[in-house]
Design a protein around this motif. Structure first.
Motif, PDB file in Angstrom:
ATOM      1  N   GLY A 129      84.453  19.257  68.647  1.00  0.00           N
ATOM      2  CA  GLY A 129      83.987  20.178  68.738  1.00  0.00           C
ATOM      3  C   GLY A 129      85.044  21.414  69.467  1.00  0.00           C
ATOM      4  O   GLY A 129      84.847  22.713  68.223  1.00  0.00           O
ATOM      5  N   HIS A 130      85.192  21.635  70.121  1.00  0.00           N
ATOM      6  CA  HIS A 130      86.384  22.758  70.503  1.00  0.00           C
ATOM      7  C   HIS A 130      87.769  22.509  70.113  1.00  0.00           C
ATOM      8  O   HIS A 130      88.117  23.570  69.839  1.00  0.00           O
ATOM      9  N   GLU A 131      87.648  21.496  69.466  1.00  0.00           N
ATOM     10  CA  GLU A 131      89.094  21.491  68.466  1.00  0.00           C
ATOM     11  C   GLU A 131      89.234  22.333  67.412  1.00  0.00           C
ATOM     12  O   GLU A 131      90.032  23.220  66.807  1.00  0.00           O
TER      13      GLU A 131
ATOM     14  N   SER B 142     101.508  20.055  65.864  1.00  0.00           N
ATOM     15  CA  SER B 142     102.331  20.610  64.056  1.00  0.00           C
ATOM     16  C   SER B 142     101.602  21.922  63.708  1.00  0.00           C
ATOM     17  O   SER B 142     102.120  22.931  63.235  1.00  0.00           O
ATOM     18  N   LEU B 143     100.767  21.625  63.146  1.00  0.00           N
ATOM     19  CA  LEU B 143      99.799  23.007  62.551  1.00  0.00           C
ATOM     20  C   LEU B 143      99.968  24.314  63.271  1.00  0.00           C
ATOM     21  O   LEU B 143     100.040  25.399  62.770  1.00  0.00           O
ATOM     22  N   ARG B 144      99.483  24.254  64.274  1.00  0.00           N
ATOM     23  CA  ARG B 144      99.418  25.590  65.252  1.00  0.00           C
ATOM     24  C   ARG B 144     100.820  26.029  65.277  1.00  0.00           C
ATOM     25  O   ARG B 144     100.535  27.103  65.189  1.00  0.00           O
TER      26      ARG B 144
ATOM     27  N   PHE C 153      91.208  25.765  67.301  1.00  0.00           N
ATOM     28  CA  PHE C 153      91.597  26.991  65.887  1.00  0.00           C
ATOM     29  C   PHE C 153      91.528  27.851  65.102  1.00  0.00           C
ATOM     30  O   PHE C 153      92.308  28.771  64.987  1.00  0.00           O
ATOM     31  N   ALA C 154      89.803  27.953  65.292  1.00  0.00           N
ATOM     32  CA  ALA C 154      89.917  29.086  65.317  1.00  0.00           C
ATOM     33  C   ALA C 154      90.065  30.967  65.920  1.00  0.00           C
ATOM     34  O   ALA C 154      90.673  31.632  64.684  1.00  0.00           O
ATOM     35  N   TRP C 155      89.807  30.897  67.047  1.00  0.00           N
ATOM     36  CA  TRP C 155      90.613  31.563  67.571  1.00  0.00           C
ATOM     37  C   TRP C 155      91.749  31.620  67.289  1.00  0.00           C
ATOM     38  O   TRP C 155      92.548  32.713  67.238  1.00  0.00           O
ATOM     39  N   PHE C 156      92.213  30.406  67.453  1.00  0.00           N
ATOM     40  CA  PHE C 156      94.340  30.624  67.510  1.00  0.00           C
ATOM     41  C   PHE C 156      94.924  31.765  66.027  1.00  0.00           C
ATOM     42  O   PHE C 156      95.360  32.636  66.003  1.00  0.00           O
TER      43      PHE C 156
ATOM     44  N   ALA D 188     102.083  37.434  70.815  1.00  0.00           N
ATOM     45  CA  ALA D 188     102.813  36.223  70.709  1.00  0.00           C
ATOM     46  C   ALA D 188     103.168  36.039  72.439  1.00  0.00           C
ATOM     47  O   ALA D 188     101.575  35.121  72.655  1.00  0.00           O
ATOM     48  N   ARG D 189     103.469  36.117  73.790  1.00  0.00           N
ATOM     49  CA  ARG D 189     103.389  36.436  74.311  1.00  0.00           C
ATOM     50  C   ARG D 189     102.436  37.000  75.610  1.00  0.00           C
ATOM     51  O   ARG D 189     101.338  36.539  76.007  1.00  0.00           O
ATOM     52  N   LEU D 190     101.430  38.566  74.559  1.00  0.00           N
ATOM     53  CA  LEU D 190     100.791  39.236  75.559  1.00  0.00           C
ATOM     54  C   LEU D 190     100.007  38.394  74.728  1.00  0.00           C
ATOM     55  O   LEU D 190      98.678  38.446  75.714  1.00  0.00           O
ATOM     56  N   PHE D 191      99.325  37.600  73.816  1.00  0.00           N
ATOM     57  CA  PHE D 191      98.597  37.093  73.050  1.00  0.00           C
ATOM     58  C   PHE D 191      97.955  35.194  73.625  1.00  0.00           C
ATOM     59  O   PHE D 191      97.213  34.682  73.546  1.00  0.00           O
ATOM     60  N   ALA D 192      99.128  35.145  74.748  1.00  0.00           N
ATOM     61  CA  ALA D 192      99.089  33.989  74.740  1.00  0.00           C
ATOM     62  C   ALA D 192      99.306  32.893  73.715  1.00  0.00           C
ATOM     63  O   ALA D 192      98.864  31.589  73.630  1.00  0.00           O
ATOM     64  N   ILE D 193      99.928  32.902  72.863  1.00  0.00           N
ATOM     65  CA  ILE D 193     100.129  33.013  71.514  1.00  0.00           C
ATOM     66  C   ILE D 193     102.063  31.191  72.146  1.00  0.00           C
ATOM     67  O   ILE D 193     102.380  31.501  71.706  1.00  0.00           O
ATOM     68  N   ASP D 194     101.534  30.572  72.746  1.00  0.00           N
ATOM     69  CA  ASP D 194     102.397  29.037  73.536  1.00  0.00           C
ATOM     70  C   ASP D 194     103.377  28.516  72.549  1.00  0.00           C
ATOM     71  O   ASP D 194     104.922  28.246  72.692  1.00  0.00           O
ATOM     72  N   GLU D 195     102.988  28.632  71.320  1.00  0.00           N
ATOM     73  CA  GLU D 195     103.447  28.054  70.014  1.00  0.00           C
ATOM     74  C   GLU D 195     105.150  28.443  69.275  1.00  0.00           C
ATOM     75  O   GLU D 195     105.657  28.173  69.506  1.00  0.00           O
TER      76      GLU D 195
END
Length: 273
Positions: A194-196, A69-71, A200-203, A250-257
């Protein structure tokens, strides 16, 4: 923070130049439209599901729901900011510039809207993460963070109002919302793996980059078409081309959301027709 944010224009506007309070309210009203559609809708829709998962002790699934939901909401909120900034003059002109609302008024309100629009992604963040704590019946943490943030932002608002008038009030409002959103989101992420938090920061970095580039596409569209078509048409074209650019990025950066949100919208439109 959320409740008082609506009062800042009235409380501090009287300390600035004449007409500031009205101009801030006009700009904030426009800014809250995408906030209502994106942030509040996402938060309200996800809350019952999060509460049910928590009551059933399915905490991992609950965290996954909050993350999705957040992403998704942040991705759409960043797009809204990226498109509002270059097209804000057109937006204010079309909606408000009638009767006694002059071109000078449009310039003032659009400047306020510039500062307010930067808060949209942060509204999205705190609307969801705050409700995540509510779903866990931990209302005290958002209250404490919100109270501390309010205490911190009041002197900042006094300073910015004194230095920059209405612009300072709008900027101070955005700073307050951003501080609260970042604090409450960090409080949520630090309780997970930690990976979460790293993910999220990378996102956020990818989404911010895509939104900035989409905004630049909108600006270039305005520069090209402003003298060729009416201003309203140029603003609409800027929004369309900027939005299309954001989808491609978004498609180029793989932002699937982003693709998921678009797919859900298409499904709803098809089901409605």
């Amino acid at each position: 923070v959320v409740a008082l944010d609506e009062q800042w224009p009235r409380l501090f506007g009287q300390l600035a130049e004449s007409g500031t309070t009205a101009g801030l309210n006009f700009a904030r009203r426009l800014n809250m439209l995408p906030v209502g559609v994106i942030a509040q809708a996402a938060g309200v829709a996800s809350f019952p599901f999060m509460a049910r998962l928590f009551s059933e002790r399915r905490t991992d699934e609950m965290r996954d729901t909050v993350t999705v939901s957040l992403r998704s909401a942040v991705a759409v909120g960043a797009l809204a900011t990226g498109l509002i900034i270059p097209t804000r003059d057109t937006i204010v002109r079309v909606i408000y510039q009638w009767g006694e609302f002059s071109a000078a008024d449009t310039e003032v309100v659009s400047t306020f809207l510039l500062y307010f629009s930067l808060s949209i992604p942060f509204w999205v963040m705190h609307q969801i993460t705050t409700r995540a704590f509510y779903a866990q019946r931990r209302m005290w943490l958002p209250v404490v963070i919100g109270t501390v943030t309010t205490a911190a932002i009041v002197p900042i608002l006094f300073y910015l109002t004194d230095r920059n008038g209405g612009d300072g009030i709008a900027a101070g409002s955005t700073i307050g919302v951003a501080l609260y959103a970042v604090a409450i989101t960090i409080a949520w992420l630090r309780e997970g793996p930690g990976h979460e938090a790293v993910g999220f920061a990378w996102f956020v970095i990818k989404v911010t980059t895509a939104a900035v580039l989409a905004g630049l596409i909108a600006v270039l569209t305005l520069l090209v078409f402003t003298d060729l078509v009416p201003d309203t048409a140029a603003g609409l074209m800027a929004a369309v081309f900027g939005g299309m650019g954001y989808l491609g990025l978004a498609r180029l950066f793989a932002i699937d959301e982003v693709s998921d949100v678009v797919a859900r919208l298409i499904r709803r439109v098809r089901s409605a027709t």
